[in-house]
Design a protein around this motif. Structure first.
Motif, PDB file in Angstrom:
ATOM      1  N   ALA A  47      26.651 -11.321 -64.548  1.00 12.67           N
ATOM      2  CA  ALA A  47      27.802 -10.421 -64.665  1.00 12.67           C
ATOM      3  C   ALA A  47      28.283 -10.000 -63.282  1.00 12.67           C
ATOM      4  CB  ALA A  47      27.425  -9.184 -65.473  1.00 12.67           C
ATOM      5  N   VAL A  48      29.595  -9.969 -63.121  1.00 15.10           N
ATOM      6  CA  VAL A  48      30.216  -9.484 -61.895  1.00 15.10           C
ATOM      7  C   VAL A  48      31.096  -8.297 -62.255  1.00 15.10           C
ATOM      8  CG1 VAL A  48      31.822 -10.009 -60.026  1.00 15.10           C
ATOM      9  CG2 VAL A  48      30.200 -11.745 -60.810  1.00 15.10           C
ATOM     10  N   ILE A  49      30.911  -7.184 -61.583  1.00 16.33           N
ATOM     11  CA  ILE A  49      31.726  -5.997 -61.844  1.00 16.33           C
ATOM     12  C   ILE A  49      33.122  -6.232 -61.287  1.00 16.33           C
ATOM     13  CG2 ILE A  49      32.036  -3.558 -61.309  1.00 16.33           C
ATOM     14  CD1 ILE A  49      29.014  -3.251 -61.338  1.00 16.33           C
ATOM     15  N   ALA A  50      34.124  -6.117 -62.187  1.00 13.28           N
ATOM     16  CA  ALA A  50      35.509  -6.413 -61.815  1.00 13.28           C
ATOM     17  C   ALA A  50      36.423  -5.202 -61.925  1.00 13.28           C
ATOM     18  CB  ALA A  50      36.049  -7.542 -62.689  1.00 13.28           C
ATOM     19  N   GLY A  51      36.004  -4.168 -62.644  1.00 13.60           N
ATOM     20  CA  GLY A  51      36.824  -2.981 -62.826  1.00 13.60           C
ATOM     21  C   GLY A  51      35.955  -1.770 -63.053  1.00 13.60           C
ATOM     22  N   LEU A  52      36.485  -0.590 -62.763  1.00 11.88           N
ATOM     23  CA  LEU A  52      35.704   0.642 -62.820  1.00 11.88           C
ATOM     24  C   LEU A  52      36.596   1.815 -63.192  1.00 11.88           C
ATOM     25  CD1 LEU A  52      33.066   2.282 -62.101  1.00 11.88           C
ATOM     26  CD2 LEU A  52      33.949   2.376 -59.753  1.00 11.88           C
ATOM     27  N   SER A  60      28.108  -9.127 -58.119  1.00  6.89           N
ATOM     28  CA  SER A  60      27.219  -9.743 -59.111  1.00  6.89           C
ATOM     29  C   SER A  60      25.955  -8.909 -59.280  1.00  6.89           C
ATOM     30  CB  SER A  60      26.854 -11.168 -58.697  1.00  6.89           C
ATOM     31  OG  SER A  60      26.155 -11.186 -57.471  1.00  6.89           O
ATOM     32  N   VAL A  61      25.557  -8.740 -60.532  1.00  8.34           N
ATOM     33  CA  VAL A  61      24.339  -7.990 -60.855  1.00  8.34           C
ATOM     34  C   VAL A  61      23.195  -8.996 -60.841  1.00  8.34           C
ATOM     35  CG1 VAL A  61      23.222  -6.461 -62.507  1.00  8.34           C
ATOM     36  CG2 VAL A  61      25.714  -6.435 -62.269  1.00  8.34           C
ATOM     37  N   SER A  62      22.409  -8.966 -59.789  1.00  7.02           N
ATOM     38  CA  SER A  62      21.466 -10.061 -59.566  1.00  7.02           C
ATOM     39  C   SER A  62      20.091  -9.820 -60.160  1.00  7.02           C
ATOM     40  CB  SER A  62      21.345 -10.336 -58.066  1.00  7.02           C
ATOM     41  OG  SER A  62      21.043  -9.148 -57.357  1.00  7.02           O
ATOM     42  N   VAL A  63      19.592  -8.606 -60.094  1.00  2.74           N
ATOM     43  CA  VAL A  63      18.253  -8.306 -60.595  1.00  2.74           C
ATOM     44  C   VAL A  63      18.309  -7.011 -61.387  1.00  2.74           C
ATOM     45  CG1 VAL A  63      15.887  -7.673 -59.957  1.00  2.74           C
ATOM     46  CG2 VAL A  63      17.059  -9.503 -58.714  1.00  2.74           C
ATOM     47  N   GLN A  64      17.712  -7.053 -62.573  1.00  2.00           N
ATOM     48  CA  GLN A  64      17.569  -5.835 -63.370  1.00  2.00           C
ATOM     49  C   GLN A  64      16.141  -5.765 -63.891  1.00  2.00           C
ATOM     50  OE1 GLN A  64      19.860  -7.980 -65.942  1.00  2.00           O
ATOM     51  NE2 GLN A  64      20.573  -8.541 -63.914  1.00  2.00           N
ATOM     52  N   GLN A  65      15.669  -4.579 -64.137  1.00  3.04           N
ATOM     53  CA  GLN A  65      14.364  -4.395 -64.771  1.00  3.04           C
ATOM     54  C   GLN A  65      14.434  -3.172 -65.667  1.00  3.04           C
ATOM     55  OE1 GLN A  65      10.877  -5.138 -62.377  1.00  3.04           O
ATOM     56  NE2 GLN A  65       9.746  -3.507 -63.406  1.00  3.04           N
ATOM     57  N   GLY A 121      20.082  -4.073 -58.965  1.00  2.00           N
ATOM     58  CA  GLY A 121      20.627  -4.182 -57.619  1.00  2.00           C
ATOM     59  C   GLY A 121      21.870  -5.040 -57.602  1.00  2.00           C
ATOM     60  N   LEU A 122      22.819  -4.682 -56.741  1.00  2.00           N
ATOM     61  CA  LEU A 122      24.035  -5.471 -56.580  1.00  2.00           C
ATOM     62  C   LEU A 122      24.667  -5.183 -55.228  1.00  2.00           C
ATOM     63  CD1 LEU A 122      27.114  -3.876 -58.239  1.00  2.00           C
ATOM     64  CD2 LEU A 122      24.890  -2.824 -58.574  1.00  2.00           C
TER      65      LEU A 122
END
Length: 350
Positions: free
Chosen positions: A16-21, A187-192, A335-336
């Motif tokens: 996922a890539v954050i495109a709007g907020l 891009s949301v690269s790592v989540q836990q 992290g992103l």
């Protein structure tokens, strides 16, 4: 083989890539003076324990879906109002116990027919939902989604309770996510993600669910209020957020000094600064807006994101660590690298 107590997800290609907020808080402001007069305490007592000066609350006719819709509209406006394939609403205060609130939000936004569902991980809900969206986009079956965190916590508070009454406010925040690849900015690269059901009782609303009904316990107003064990929450929030954050940093190959901004769940100022210090991040690199909006549960992280962008502190290329702790108990981190974003002209967080 025993299953792990946490879930880790790391896409090798798509993510996922954050495109709007966008974010939204209601019009009604409740200052500490009003809370202090009702509880018989001083404004200093509230400020010293929480770091909170004010909070925003819905009017009696409002609901969580109203917060979600307004936040989502601002997020969509910020990136040109793209078509949406799915909508995830992170909330612990749905409009109704049944059905899910997300389909109503999707319809009000003009997205009838898309996948839409609620996710309840309490104050960890936004990061949980962001992680779920990453998995959905990584499959290739979806192109663009809306991730919303919204809660009307004022609707489940006993406002005469000195533990919970001063802490919470209402709000909504949202991000538009699109399919992309690791390495892209945004891009949301790592989540836990993690949870521990043995901590169920430190935060909960006892009434309204099948447990109460199955036990034959009469419904009363007190059972519909949110309850919290403040000391236990303080201890576990700092421990769980710092531990999961260090794990995410290790997987990212970042040190605490590499992190430009910690955007953690805005529980209270003491928890935020203690968590930053425990991770090894200077407190001045922790985004804090709990003083102005209070603890808004699943909305707190996207609200803090908007505040940081509005202030000019958070800019493209910044390394961002997200962290949260909530009822369940649940916790999460991600992290992103922050993308180039322009907020909608209508956007403002008071």
């Amino acid at each position: 083989m025993a299953l792990s107590s946490h879930v880790e997800y790391e896409s090798t290609t798509r993510t996922a890539v954050i495109a709007g907020l966008g974010a939204y808080v209601p019009d009604q402001v409740v200052k500490n003076e009003e809370i202090a007069a009702r509880l018989g305490v001083t404004t200093d007592w509230i400020r010293d324990r929480t770091g909170i000066e004010q909070r925003f609350v819905l009017n009696p006719e409002g609901a969580t879906s109203d917060l979600a819709v307004e936040a989502a509209r601002r997020a969509l406006d910020s990136c040109g109002n793209p078509d949406i394939d799915f909508l995830i609403l992170a909330t612990c205060t749905p409009d109704h116990l049944f059905p899910s609130t997300a389909p109503s939000v999707a319809s009000r936004l003009g997205f009838k027919g898309i996948a839409a569902f609620d996710l309840n991980a309490a104050c960890s809900g936004f990061v949980y939902a962001l992680s779920v969206s990453t998995g959905m986009l990584a499959t290739g079956a979806y192109r663009t989604g809306l991730v919303i965190g919204a809660d009307a916590i004022s609707s489940i508070l006993n406002h005469d309770d000195e533990i919970t009454g001063p802490i919470f406010g209402d709000g909504g925040g949202a991000v538009v996510v699109r399919a992309g690849h690791l390495g892209e900015t945004g891009s949301v690269s790592v989540q836990q993600l993690g949870s521990d059901g043995d901590l169920l009782d430190i935060m909960k609303t006892p009434g309204g669910g099948s447990r109460q009904r199955a036990a034959g316990v009469p419904v009363d107003i007190d059972s519909s209020y949110f309850t919290m064990s403040g000391r236990a929450v303080y201890k576990h929030a700092i421990n769980r957020m710092s531990t999961v954050s260090r794990s995410v940093l290790e997987r990212l190959g970042w040190t605490p000094d590499d992190v430009d901004w910690l955007i953690a769940h805005q529980a209270n100022r003491r928890i935020l600064t203690a968590t930053a210090e425990e991770i090894g991040i200077a407190p001045e690199r922790a985004v804090i807006n709990v003083d102005r909006v209070a603890n808004t549960s699943a909305a707190s992280i996207p609200l803090a994101m908007v505040d940081a962008v509005e202030s000019g502190a958070l800019t493209a290329g910044d390394k961002v660590l997200l962290a949260a702790f909530g009822g369940g108990a649940t916790w999460a981190a991600a992290g992103l690298t922050w993308p180039e974003l322009t907020l909608a002209p209508t956007q403002t967080v008071r």
